[in-house]
Design an enzyme around this catalytic site. Structure first.
Site, PDB file in Angstrom:
ATOM      1  CB  SER A 277      86.261  86.329  32.589  1.00 51.02           C
ATOM      2  OG  SER A 277      86.635  85.324  33.517  1.00 51.02           O
TER       3      SER A 277
ATOM      4  N   PRO B 163      91.603  74.197  37.000  1.00 45.08           N
ATOM      5  CG  PRO B 163      91.403  73.010  38.992  1.00 45.08           C
ATOM      6  CD  PRO B 163      92.338  73.904  38.236  1.00 45.08           C
TER       7      PRO B 163
ATOM      8  CE  LYS C 199      83.018  85.715  29.679  1.00 42.66           C
ATOM      9  NZ  LYS C 199      82.211  86.944  29.635  1.00 42.66           N
TER      10      LYS C 199
END
Length: 249
Positions: free
Chosen positions: A130, A144, A159
């Site tokens: 990601s 955010p 991750k």
């Protein structure tokens, strides 16, 4: 498919014969399975629930569905990988009351999968991660998206630790960091940047699957971390050219 060496001579590029996909019934993993099958690859689809796998994945003579839970350790995963020549990790934890779930799946699960590859001699590993995993180092602590994604047991931190393990493992890797994942068909063309570059944007899961499948066949993707989003205004470019624009780690 052929590639040209630095001397200008043409060399044959080997296409892996069979691919193991961890997370095959996930929204991204399923698309990777489907695209690989459409290109004639043999696929070993790793699933936690065999019934779900049989009902949700396409019927295809080149598809084998095998039970594989990345949280159960490398020995069982090695059996699931079997005779596959490359592995794609498309796993992701499901939000639950277990605050350790992201670490069990997105960190230790990925580590288990890499260790399983070592046991069976698999040398090619494509990992779907990601963007913003390294948000803290990018000055994005107050972003955010970074805050939201870390609400569930520090998912992005988990991750990132998995990515570091992959890099240290010696395996030939490609780490793909997509932006916000959309289930809709592609809208816009793929933009690919080096790691720790993108901190916003989204992309269709179909395009993420396309990048993962291309990475398996494309030497320009080896030993690289790439970040991808889709933008309407971006020009359409071959994925091989996009991978070529990113430097090796």
């Amino acid at each position: 498919m052929e590639a040209t060496s630095s001397t200008g001579a043409e060399t044959k590029e080997e296409k892996p014969g069979k691919i193991f996909i961890a997370g095959s019934t996930g929204k991204t993993g399923k698309r990777i399975v489907e695209q690989l099958l459409s290109k004639g690859f043999g696929v070993r689809a790793g699933v936690r629930d065999l019934e779900k796998g049989r009902s949700s994945l396409p019927q295809n003579p080149n598809l084998q569905i095998v039970r594989a839970d990345v949280s159960e350790g490398s020995e069982k995963l090695a059996e699931a990988i079997g005779d596959a020549e490359a592995v794609v990790c498309a796993t992701g934890f499901k939000p639950s009351f277990d605050v350790f779930a992201p670490w069990k799946v997105d960190n230790f699960g990925t580590v288990n999968l890499v260790d399983a590859c070592r046991k069976v001699g698999v040398k090619r590993f494509v990992h779907v991660s990601s963007i913003l995993v390294n948000g803290a180092a990018m000055g994005q602590l107050l972003n955010p998206a970074y805050i939201f994604l870390n609400l569930f047991g520090l998912t992005l931190v988990a991750k990132l630790q998995a990515e570091k393990y992959i890099k240290r493992s010696g395996i030939n890797y490609t780490i793909i960091r997509p932006g916000g994942l959309k289930n809709d068909p592609p809208a816009g063309n793929i933009v690919m940047e080096p790691e720790d570059t993108l901190y916003q944007g989204s992309i269709s899961r179909d395009q993420v699957a396309e990048v993962a499948v291309e990475a398996l066949q494309c030497p320009e993707s080896f030993f690289k971390v790439v970040e991808i989003v889709a933008r309407i205004e971006a020009p359409e470019r071959p994925l091989k050219d996009l991978f070529s624009s990113i430097k090796k780690q």
